[in-house]
Design a protein around this motif. Structure first.
Motif, PDB file in Angstrom:
ATOM      1  N   GLN A 148       3.141   0.349   3.243  1.00  0.00           N
ATOM      2  CA  GLN A 148       2.712  -0.821   4.222  1.00  0.00           C
ATOM      3  C   GLN A 148       2.713  -1.922   3.491  1.00  0.00           C
ATOM      4  O   GLN A 148       2.053  -1.865   2.490  1.00  0.00           O
ATOM      5  CB  GLN A 148       1.660  -0.206   4.932  1.00  0.00           C
ATOM      6  N   HIS A 149       2.963  -2.862   4.017  1.00  0.00           N
ATOM      7  CA  HIS A 149       2.832  -4.348   3.580  1.00  0.00           C
ATOM      8  C   HIS A 149       1.777  -5.129   4.244  1.00  0.00           C
ATOM      9  O   HIS A 149       1.673  -5.206   5.240  1.00  0.00           O
ATOM     10  CB  HIS A 149       4.447  -5.181   3.615  1.00  0.00           C
ATOM     11  N   SER A 150       1.029  -5.832   3.267  1.00  0.00           N
ATOM     12  CA  SER A 150       0.020  -6.721   3.865  1.00  0.00           C
ATOM     13  C   SER A 150      -0.094  -8.056   3.000  1.00  0.00           C
ATOM     14  O   SER A 150       0.079  -8.229   1.727  1.00  0.00           O
ATOM     15  CB  SER A 150      -1.601  -6.056   3.643  1.00  0.00           C
ATOM     16  N   ARG A 151      -0.605  -9.041   3.721  1.00  0.00           N
ATOM     17  CA  ARG A 151      -0.739 -10.297   2.952  1.00  0.00           C
ATOM     18  C   ARG A 151      -1.955 -10.764   3.553  1.00  0.00           C
ATOM     19  O   ARG A 151      -2.310 -10.785   4.690  1.00  0.00           O
ATOM     20  CB  ARG A 151       0.177 -11.208   3.279  1.00  0.00           C
ATOM     21  N   LEU A 152      -2.927 -11.297   2.460  1.00  0.00           N
ATOM     22  CA  LEU A 152      -4.070 -11.949   2.997  1.00  0.00           C
ATOM     23  C   LEU A 152      -3.823 -13.543   2.338  1.00  0.00           C
ATOM     24  O   LEU A 152      -3.502 -13.805   1.297  1.00  0.00           O
ATOM     25  CB  LEU A 152      -5.540 -11.618   2.378  1.00  0.00           C
ATOM     26  N   LEU A 202      -4.450 -12.686   8.270  1.00  0.00           N
ATOM     27  CA  LEU A 202      -3.616 -11.469   7.641  1.00  0.00           C
ATOM     28  C   LEU A 202      -2.381 -11.212   8.417  1.00  0.00           C
ATOM     29  O   LEU A 202      -2.256 -11.618   9.466  1.00  0.00           O
ATOM     30  CB  LEU A 202      -4.803 -10.290   7.980  1.00  0.00           C
ATOM     31  N   LEU A 203      -1.513 -10.519   7.738  1.00  0.00           N
ATOM     32  CA  LEU A 203      -0.358  -9.773   8.438  1.00  0.00           C
ATOM     33  C   LEU A 203      -0.335  -8.393   7.716  1.00  0.00           C
ATOM     34  O   LEU A 203      -0.743  -8.355   6.678  1.00  0.00           O
ATOM     35  CB  LEU A 203       0.870 -10.762   8.084  1.00  0.00           C
ATOM     36  N   SER A 204       0.254  -7.799   8.568  1.00  0.00           N
ATOM     37  CA  SER A 204       0.571  -6.429   7.959  1.00  0.00           C
ATOM     38  C   SER A 204       1.750  -5.777   8.680  1.00  0.00           C
ATOM     39  O   SER A 204       2.058  -5.819  10.104  1.00  0.00           O
ATOM     40  CB  SER A 204      -0.613  -5.364   8.066  1.00  0.00           C
ATOM     41  N   THR A 205       2.740  -5.097   8.194  1.00  0.00           N
ATOM     42  CA  THR A 205       3.529  -4.168   8.819  1.00  0.00           C
ATOM     43  C   THR A 205       3.937  -2.794   7.943  1.00  0.00           C
ATOM     44  O   THR A 205       4.039  -2.994   6.895  1.00  0.00           O
ATOM     45  CB  THR A 205       4.983  -4.978   9.078  1.00  0.00           C
ATOM     46  N   ILE A 206       4.500  -1.774   8.640  1.00  0.00           N
ATOM     47  CA  ILE A 206       5.083  -0.640   8.091  1.00  0.00           C
ATOM     48  C   ILE A 206       6.156  -1.197   7.443  1.00  0.00           C
ATOM     49  O   ILE A 206       6.706  -2.091   7.882  1.00  0.00           O
ATOM     50  CB  ILE A 206       5.363   0.307   9.105  1.00  0.00           C
ATOM     51  N   CYS A 263       0.872  -1.238  -0.178  1.00  0.00           N
ATOM     52  CA  CYS A 263      -0.019  -0.199   0.072  1.00  0.00           C
ATOM     53  C   CYS A 263       0.976   1.118  -0.061  1.00  0.00           C
ATOM     54  O   CYS A 263       1.729   1.440   1.005  1.00  0.00           O
ATOM     55  CB  CYS A 263      -0.963  -0.048   1.148  1.00  0.00           C
TER      56      CYS A 263
END
Lengths: 125, 125, 125, 125
Positions: free
Chosen positions: B102-106, B115-119, B34
């Motif tokens: 920002q990084h995300s995975r579904l 889900l995961l997410s991190t700056i 994102c």
């Protein structure tokens, strides 16, 4: 490419669940340190594991070639010793060239897997 | 608005699961960067993908208009090449104006999604 | 207490799922900005929402009393307008005193809920 | 080892779910602050909890021995008072030596557990 990252990182969370659901090796519960070496020279990385009730384990030594990433499963570390399952730990990651470190866990103890991830803590330069 | 963010970011974790459960496209397993461009000029972004066993892929080029966000699915990147599924990778994101990443995975390989997410890691200015 | 945090933060990821499983309001799919004001004065916060295809929404204005936290559900923001569901967005959070911002989502579209969380991006001081 | 981390951290998100599925204590819904003391002296840590509707709780005092990690479950904090379940909170963590803090939650309210984790916010040195 201009180096990106830091030479020292810490991951305060660490825990390898004992159980798993789903096909191995993909969905085995595991804990990972993803390390990117975007530089043009090999990165000599050493990982030290901290526990709550005993002295540290390690160093575990890994070489990451230039312009490569390694997603290191803590489950697979065995030299100098295996990391016990179901045990709290933390890790410090040191490298001779700047790298970027991200921490992830896949937890498949229950029917559907759960994930976590975070950038590791970059020590002050 | 005063620019916010950095011109260079890294995401050390990267993995597009091969399987999915649930209706497409919403619940297809996917990995996302994102990218927010809060500035008043277009951001010219290029993404380079690093692997563990081969040379880099990219650059993938994207323009983000002023005051817009783009949630870029790595699954959808195809020029110059598709990113292989079930393969470890990392990414470096460069922009000519400051952006926030920002990084995300579904992950919907099992019955319920995870889900995961991190700056992402902001390179030093 | 000495102020802790920054006056400007960004969250590049943003998405409120359309569907939910489980009892309301606790397990309704939601997206949250947790904002801690550890200072001894009220924090006047304004949130601006960025989209991929239209101009920004906001500012949404919130006051956080001294030594208090607010876990703001983006689902509940309605003045000047509701945030559309199933739509990509990002947010910028500005405050007149230093605060700390963390981003979380509970996604209950499938049978078991999924969670993500990350520290927001702290703009340079 | 050279100290790593900061002396002051904040976690803006905080919430202990009321319900759980799965065997105790491993799969009880819980919220954790993982604190690594990589230094050669004990770390005297104090945690203050911030709420949305009342004054702070704490300080909760913990000593982390040299070269040790503690994964502190907020569920277990009881002196000076238990942290209420199903209630929004934030925390500030202060130490007399540099430590590294990471925040995690395991939420097992539904059939499969969900996880979140993020590095805490490191206050400026």
């Amino acid at each position: 490419m201009e180096p990106i990252g830091r030479k020292r990182w810490a991951i305060a969370e660490g825990y390898i669940p004992r159980e798993s659901h789903g096909p191995a090796p993909e969905l085995i519960s595991h804990e990972t340190a993803c390390i990117l070496n975007a530089s043009d020279v090999p990165a000599h990385v050493s990982i030290t594991i901290y526990f709550s009730e005993r002295e540290c384990a390690g160093p575990y030594r890994i070489v990451i070639p230039p312009r490569r990433t390694k997603h290191i499963r803590f489950n697979d570390l065995s030299d100098p010793e295996v990391i016990p399952r179901g045990t709290d730990y933390s890790s410090v990651i040191e490298s001779d060239v700047a790298v970027v470190v991200q921490h992830s866990r896949l937890d498949s103890r229950q029917d559907a897997n759960a994930l976590l991830s975070t950038i590791a803590f970059p020590a002050d330069p």
